[in-house]
Design a protein around this motif. Structure first.
Motif, PDB file in Angstrom:
ATOM      1  N   TRP A  59     -49.731  -5.504  44.647  1.00 24.92           N
ATOM      2  CA  TRP A  59     -50.343  -5.416  46.172  1.00 24.92           C
ATOM      3  C   TRP A  59     -51.626  -6.121  45.270  1.00 24.92           C
ATOM      4  O   TRP A  59     -52.453  -5.476  45.004  1.00 24.92           O
ATOM      5  CB  TRP A  59     -50.183  -5.584  47.444  1.00 24.92           C
ATOM      6  CG  TRP A  59     -49.070  -4.725  47.938  1.00 24.92           C
ATOM      7  CD1 TRP A  59     -47.799  -5.033  47.344  1.00 24.92           C
ATOM      8  CD2 TRP A  59     -48.448  -4.440  49.385  1.00 24.92           C
ATOM      9  NE1 TRP A  59     -47.025  -5.064  48.393  1.00 24.92           N
ATOM     10  CE2 TRP A  59     -47.289  -5.198  49.484  1.00 24.92           C
ATOM     11  CE3 TRP A  59     -49.473  -4.345  50.726  1.00 24.92           C
ATOM     12  CZ2 TRP A  59     -47.045  -4.439  51.328  1.00 24.92           C
ATOM     13  CZ3 TRP A  59     -49.024  -4.458  51.410  1.00 24.92           C
ATOM     14  CH2 TRP A  59     -47.570  -4.197  51.687  1.00 24.92           C
ATOM     15  N   THR A  60     -52.497  -8.050  46.074  1.00 30.29           N
ATOM     16  CA  THR A  60     -53.597  -7.879  46.128  1.00 30.29           C
ATOM     17  C   THR A  60     -54.120  -7.615  47.305  1.00 30.29           C
ATOM     18  O   THR A  60     -53.080  -6.860  48.048  1.00 30.29           O
ATOM     19  CB  THR A  60     -53.632  -9.342  45.882  1.00 30.29           C
ATOM     20  OG1 THR A  60     -53.050 -10.028  47.642  1.00 30.29           O
ATOM     21  CG2 THR A  60     -52.638 -10.217  45.034  1.00 30.29           C
ATOM     22  N   ARG A  61     -55.792  -7.879  47.445  1.00 25.58           N
ATOM     23  CA  ARG A  61     -56.315  -7.475  48.100  1.00 25.58           C
ATOM     24  C   ARG A  61     -55.631  -8.179  49.143  1.00 25.58           C
ATOM     25  O   ARG A  61     -55.353  -7.132  50.664  1.00 25.58           O
ATOM     26  CB  ARG A  61     -57.807  -7.874  48.275  1.00 25.58           C
ATOM     27  CG  ARG A  61     -58.786  -6.518  46.987  1.00 25.58           C
ATOM     28  CD  ARG A  61     -59.797  -6.946  46.375  1.00 25.58           C
ATOM     29  NE  ARG A  61     -60.414  -7.116  47.916  1.00 25.58           N
ATOM     30  CZ  ARG A  61     -61.767  -6.480  48.016  1.00 25.58           C
ATOM     31  NH1 ARG A  61     -62.596  -6.586  46.774  1.00 25.58           N
ATOM     32  NH2 ARG A  61     -62.986  -7.162  49.058  1.00 25.58           N
ATOM     33  N   GLU A  62     -55.372  -9.423  49.589  1.00 25.20           N
ATOM     34  CA  GLU A  62     -54.797 -10.501  50.650  1.00 25.20           C
ATOM     35  C   GLU A  62     -53.768  -9.640  51.624  1.00 25.20           C
ATOM     36  O   GLU A  62     -53.850  -9.608  52.360  1.00 25.20           O
ATOM     37  CB  GLU A  62     -54.913 -11.773  50.393  1.00 25.20           C
ATOM     38  CG  GLU A  62     -55.658 -12.652  49.746  1.00 25.20           C
ATOM     39  CD  GLU A  62     -56.955 -12.134  48.642  1.00 25.20           C
ATOM     40  OE1 GLU A  62     -58.630 -12.297  48.307  1.00 25.20           O
ATOM     41  OE2 GLU A  62     -55.832 -11.656  47.577  1.00 25.20           O
ATOM     42  N   GLN A  63     -52.719  -9.345  50.912  1.00 25.00           N
ATOM     43  CA  GLN A  63     -52.049  -8.519  51.045  1.00 25.00           C
ATOM     44  C   GLN A  63     -51.722  -7.410  52.114  1.00 25.00           C
ATOM     45  O   GLN A  63     -51.850  -6.485  53.108  1.00 25.00           O
ATOM     46  CB  GLN A  63     -50.779  -7.992  50.265  1.00 25.00           C
ATOM     47  CG  GLN A  63     -50.158  -9.253  49.683  1.00 25.00           C
ATOM     48  CD  GLN A  63     -49.326  -9.246  48.306  1.00 25.00           C
ATOM     49  OE1 GLN A  63     -49.614  -8.856  47.233  1.00 25.00           O
ATOM     50  NE2 GLN A  63     -48.103  -8.992  48.346  1.00 25.00           N
ATOM     51  N   THR A  64     -53.437  -6.724  51.553  1.00 21.90           N
ATOM     52  CA  THR A  64     -53.470  -5.297  52.648  1.00 21.90           C
ATOM     53  C   THR A  64     -54.261  -5.470  53.958  1.00 21.90           C
ATOM     54  O   THR A  64     -54.812  -5.202  54.386  1.00 21.90           O
ATOM     55  CB  THR A  64     -54.400  -4.537  51.471  1.00 21.90           C
ATOM     56  OG1 THR A  64     -55.837  -4.888  50.944  1.00 21.90           O
ATOM     57  CG2 THR A  64     -53.179  -4.474  50.663  1.00 21.90           C
ATOM     58  N   GLN A  65     -54.815  -7.474  53.490  1.00 19.53           N
ATOM     59  CA  GLN A  65     -55.369  -7.532  55.235  1.00 19.53           C
ATOM     60  C   GLN A  65     -55.082  -7.107  56.610  1.00 19.53           C
ATOM     61  O   GLN A  65     -53.541  -7.674  55.854  1.00 19.53           O
ATOM     62  CB  GLN A  65     -56.274  -8.963  54.988  1.00 19.53           C
ATOM     63  CG  GLN A  65     -57.757  -9.302  54.021  1.00 19.53           C
ATOM     64  CD  GLN A  65     -57.347 -10.700  53.797  1.00 19.53           C
ATOM     65  OE1 GLN A  65     -57.688 -11.209  54.792  1.00 19.53           O
ATOM     66  NE2 GLN A  65     -58.818 -10.696  52.762  1.00 19.53           N
ATOM     67  N   LEU A 127     -66.051   9.693  41.635  1.00 20.05           N
ATOM     68  CA  LEU A 127     -66.113  10.819  43.451  1.00 20.05           C
ATOM     69  C   LEU A 127     -65.737   9.513  44.477  1.00 20.05           C
ATOM     70  O   LEU A 127     -67.284   8.847  44.397  1.00 20.05           O
ATOM     71  CB  LEU A 127     -66.929  11.117  43.099  1.00 20.05           C
ATOM     72  CG  LEU A 127     -67.198  12.493  44.232  1.00 20.05           C
ATOM     73  CD1 LEU A 127     -66.345  13.498  43.978  1.00 20.05           C
ATOM     74  CD2 LEU A 127     -68.582  12.963  44.970  1.00 20.05           C
ATOM     75  N   TYR A 128     -65.272   9.733  44.529  1.00 13.19           N
ATOM     76  CA  TYR A 128     -64.607   8.799  45.955  1.00 13.19           C
ATOM     77  C   TYR A 128     -63.959   9.072  47.057  1.00 13.19           C
ATOM     78  O   TYR A 128     -63.102  10.474  46.780  1.00 13.19           O
ATOM     79  CB  TYR A 128     -63.128   8.176  45.121  1.00 13.19           C
ATOM     80  CG  TYR A 128     -63.354   7.108  43.656  1.00 13.19           C
ATOM     81  CD1 TYR A 128     -64.035   6.190  43.619  1.00 13.19           C
ATOM     82  CD2 TYR A 128     -63.438   7.586  42.712  1.00 13.19           C
ATOM     83  CE1 TYR A 128     -64.733   4.969  42.728  1.00 13.19           C
ATOM     84  CE2 TYR A 128     -63.437   7.055  41.479  1.00 13.19           C
ATOM     85  CZ  TYR A 128     -64.389   5.827  41.587  1.00 13.19           C
ATOM     86  OH  TYR A 128     -64.701   5.205  40.821  1.00 13.19           O
ATOM     87  N   ALA A 134     -62.738  -1.410  48.629  1.00 13.81           N
ATOM     88  CA  ALA A 134     -63.473  -1.276  47.357  1.00 13.81           C
ATOM     89  C   ALA A 134     -63.348   0.183  46.489  1.00 13.81           C
ATOM     90  O   ALA A 134     -63.033   0.069  44.958  1.00 13.81           O
ATOM     91  CB  ALA A 134     -64.850  -1.711  47.454  1.00 13.81           C
ATOM     92  N   ASP A 135     -63.477   0.776  47.526  1.00 12.57           N
ATOM     93  CA  ASP A 135     -62.761   2.474  47.147  1.00 12.57           C
ATOM     94  C   ASP A 135     -62.098   1.862  46.037  1.00 12.57           C
ATOM     95  O   ASP A 135     -61.287   2.752  45.178  1.00 12.57           O
ATOM     96  CB  ASP A 135     -62.707   3.565  48.207  1.00 12.57           C
ATOM     97  CG  ASP A 135     -64.091   4.134  49.573  1.00 12.57           C
ATOM     98  OD1 ASP A 135     -64.922   3.483  48.642  1.00 12.57           O
ATOM     99  OD2 ASP A 135     -63.455   3.728  49.964  1.00 12.57           O
ATOM    100  N   CYS A 136     -60.970   1.892  46.800  1.00 13.49           N
ATOM    101  CA  CYS A 136     -59.104   2.004  45.997  1.00 13.49           C
ATOM    102  C   CYS A 136     -58.880   1.123  44.643  1.00 13.49           C
ATOM    103  O   CYS A 136     -58.847   1.673  43.496  1.00 13.49           O
ATOM    104  CB  CYS A 136     -58.552   1.197  47.182  1.00 13.49           C
ATOM    105  SG  CYS A 136     -57.162   1.440  46.021  1.00 13.49           S
ATOM    106  N   LEU A 137     -59.916  -0.111  44.605  1.00 16.42           N
ATOM    107  CA  LEU A 137     -60.342  -0.695  43.395  1.00 16.42           C
ATOM    108  C   LEU A 137     -60.691   0.099  42.469  1.00 16.42           C
ATOM    109  O   LEU A 137     -60.679  -0.460  40.838  1.00 16.42           O
ATOM    110  CB  LEU A 137     -60.499  -2.133  43.634  1.00 16.42           C
ATOM    111  CG  LEU A 137     -59.980  -3.428  44.627  1.00 16.42           C
ATOM    112  CD1 LEU A 137     -60.494  -4.041  44.515  1.00 16.42           C
ATOM    113  CD2 LEU A 137     -58.459  -3.231  43.567  1.00 16.42           C
ATOM    114  N   ALA A 138     -61.833   0.914  42.931  1.00 15.20           N
ATOM    115  CA  ALA A 138     -62.645   1.770  41.069  1.00 15.20           C
ATOM    116  C   ALA A 138     -62.066   2.262  41.169  1.00 15.20           C
ATOM    117  O   ALA A 138     -62.462   2.958  39.851  1.00 15.20           O
ATOM    118  CB  ALA A 138     -63.770   1.463  42.641  1.00 15.20           C
ATOM    119  N   LEU A 139     -61.100   3.301  42.240  1.00 13.31           N
ATOM    120  CA  LEU A 139     -60.124   4.488  41.609  1.00 13.31           C
ATOM    121  C   LEU A 139     -59.075   4.162  40.251  1.00 13.31           C
ATOM    122  O   LEU A 139     -59.541   4.495  39.862  1.00 13.31           O
ATOM    123  CB  LEU A 139     -60.210   5.241  42.835  1.00 13.31           C
ATOM    124  CG  LEU A 139     -59.411   6.114  41.961  1.00 13.31           C
ATOM    125  CD1 LEU A 139     -59.608   7.185  41.787  1.00 13.31           C
ATOM    126  CD2 LEU A 139     -58.741   6.947  43.869  1.00 13.31           C
TER     127      LEU A 139
END
Length: 434
Positions: A59-65, A127-128, A134-139
């Motif tokens: 999924w893209t970021r837009e789909q999670t809005q 550490l997450y 942002a948390d998700c994409l960095a992980l």
């Protein structure tokens, strides 16, 4: 009913609960201003996909809005991101914010909850917690190329992340002080069956253990457990629960000791209601106070709280809600509804190839009070209906056993409709939820 000074309704938190409240106001033909404040700069996201579809990269970021900004604006809902509520004066109906004071006729508190940090771990790269996109994409970036992930906390978020991380090729170890994953909800036996499912997919477990220290200076490198063993870690996901984001209300004269205390109508003070993870409310269905951190509860409370703001007390609807949550792990959906009782009856599907699939009923005083289904959707749908009408335990057990006997020769997958949830594919901008 609301006063009519022209200040309108202010919703604090562009959360599931907050946005459902704002929309419910418009659905009830409220014509005054509706202002939604949120501390985050970015548009609010739907959190269930963070541990699954967004983390997996499908999924893209837009789909999670949560909602389309233009659609909200089209309904006259003014969403202001980057504005934090810092205090409340109930007597003057004034909200103190990072952008200055704001008057209100009605106030909806929907600030949610914040993730608990791992004691003594501090903050450092790798550490997450998992609360934002942002948390998700960095992980996800840290899980590339066969990285070693340690998941601290075998709750439903931790186990969902473990499943997704394995699909990305990461080496995963789950650490938890309890004897089995999700033991608090599933019970020990069903939790161990779930553990076997994860182990079949390559997840390692260090159960009955706590974390002593997280090693690494510039970023995490390993996790030392309380038995002095050390587990290599390129990333650590902490999923050990959340606390209600109610501290900003401490000076308002409200009870925030266990979350924002609300009555059965979700009222906290005159013209002030609460909804979602932040709320500790009296649930008349069970005759006690509770705080529930799940998507469905937040959506339902948001709508109830908003409507109750608009009507006289005699016309308010109580929030007599039945808790419900789901968790998707690999090809198995785990669903739970109700409040667990002392009479527990475990009904396995009987499949030698899928031993984790089962239904667990619990009851109190001879009446069904909760149902847990692991990988048996249609049994859950039937049992959930019985739960709502206070079915005797023996009747519920007999009905589910008959249903399971009918499912076993075919497949555990449901052919009946199951409650929709935000992880289901959807068109951009469409509404979600049960």
């Amino acid at each position: 009913m609301l006063p009519s000074t022209g200040a309108g309704v202010v919703v604090v938190g562009a959360s599931v609960a907050g946005l459902h409240a704002a929309e419910a106001l418009r659905d009830a033909d409220y014509a005054g201003p509706v202002t939604v404040l949120d501390a985050d700069q970015e548009p609010s996201c739907d959190r269930p996909p963070l541990s699954k579809q967004l983390l997996a990269g499908v999924w893209t970021r837009e789909q999670t809005q949560l909602r389309d900004a233009d659609a909200l604006a089209g309904r006259g809902i003014d969403v202001r991101h980057g504005v934090r509520a810092v205090g409340l004066d109930i007597q003057s109906s004034t909200l103190d914010t990072s952008a200055g004071p704001l008057r209100y006729d009605g106030l909806v508190v929907a600030t949610g909850a914040t993730a608990r940090d791992l004691p003594g771990a501090g903050t450092r790269p790798g550490l997450y917690t998992l609360r934002t996109q942002a948390d998700c994409l960095a992980l996800r970036r840290d899980l590339e190329d066969g990285a070693a992930l340690v998941v601290v906390g075998a709750g439903f978020i931790g186990m969902e992340v473990a499943a997704t991380a394995r699909s990305l090729g990461a080496e995963v170890t789950v650490v938890d002080p309890l004897e089995a994953p999700m033991q608090g909800v599933l019970g020990r036996d069903a939790g161990r069956a779930l553990q076997r499912l994860h182990a079949e997919h390559g997840v390692g477990f260090r159960l009955g253990r706590g974390v002593r220290v997280v090693h690494g200076a510039s970023r995490v490198g390993a996790v030392e457990l309380d038995d002095e063993s050390v587990v290599r870690a390129d990333a650590v996901l902490v999923g050990i629960g959340a606390r209600p984001a109610a501290g900003w209300l401490a000076g308002a004269g409200l009870d925030v000791s266990a979350g924002l205390a609300c009555d059965r109508y979700l009222a906290a003070a005159p013209h002030v209601v609460g909804a979602g993870d932040v709320v500790d409310w009296f649930n008349p269905r069970y005759g006690r106070r509770m705080r529930v951190e799940h998507w469905t509860n937040a959506a339902q409370q948001g709508a109830i709280a908003a409507r109750n703001l608009l009507v006289a007390r005699v016309d308010r609807n109580p929030a007599d809600l039945v808790p419900y949550f789901w968790s998707d792990q690999y090809d198995v959906r785990i669903q739970f509804s109700g409040v667990a009782g002392s009479d527990v009856r475990v009904l396995p599907l009987g499949s030698a190839t899928r031993p984790e699939r089962r239904v667990v009923l619990s009851g109190q005083d001879g009446v069904l009070t909760s149902v847990l289904a692991v990988g048996v959707d249609q049994a859950f749908v039937r049992a959930r209906r019985m739960l709502r009408r206070r079915t005797p335990m023996d009747e519920a057990e007999a009905t589910v056993r008959t249903l399971l006997d009918g499912i076993e020769p075919r497949t555990a997958e449901s052919t009946d409709p199951v409650p929709a949830h935000p992880s289901a594919p959807r068109r951009a901008g469409s509404s979600t939820g049960p």
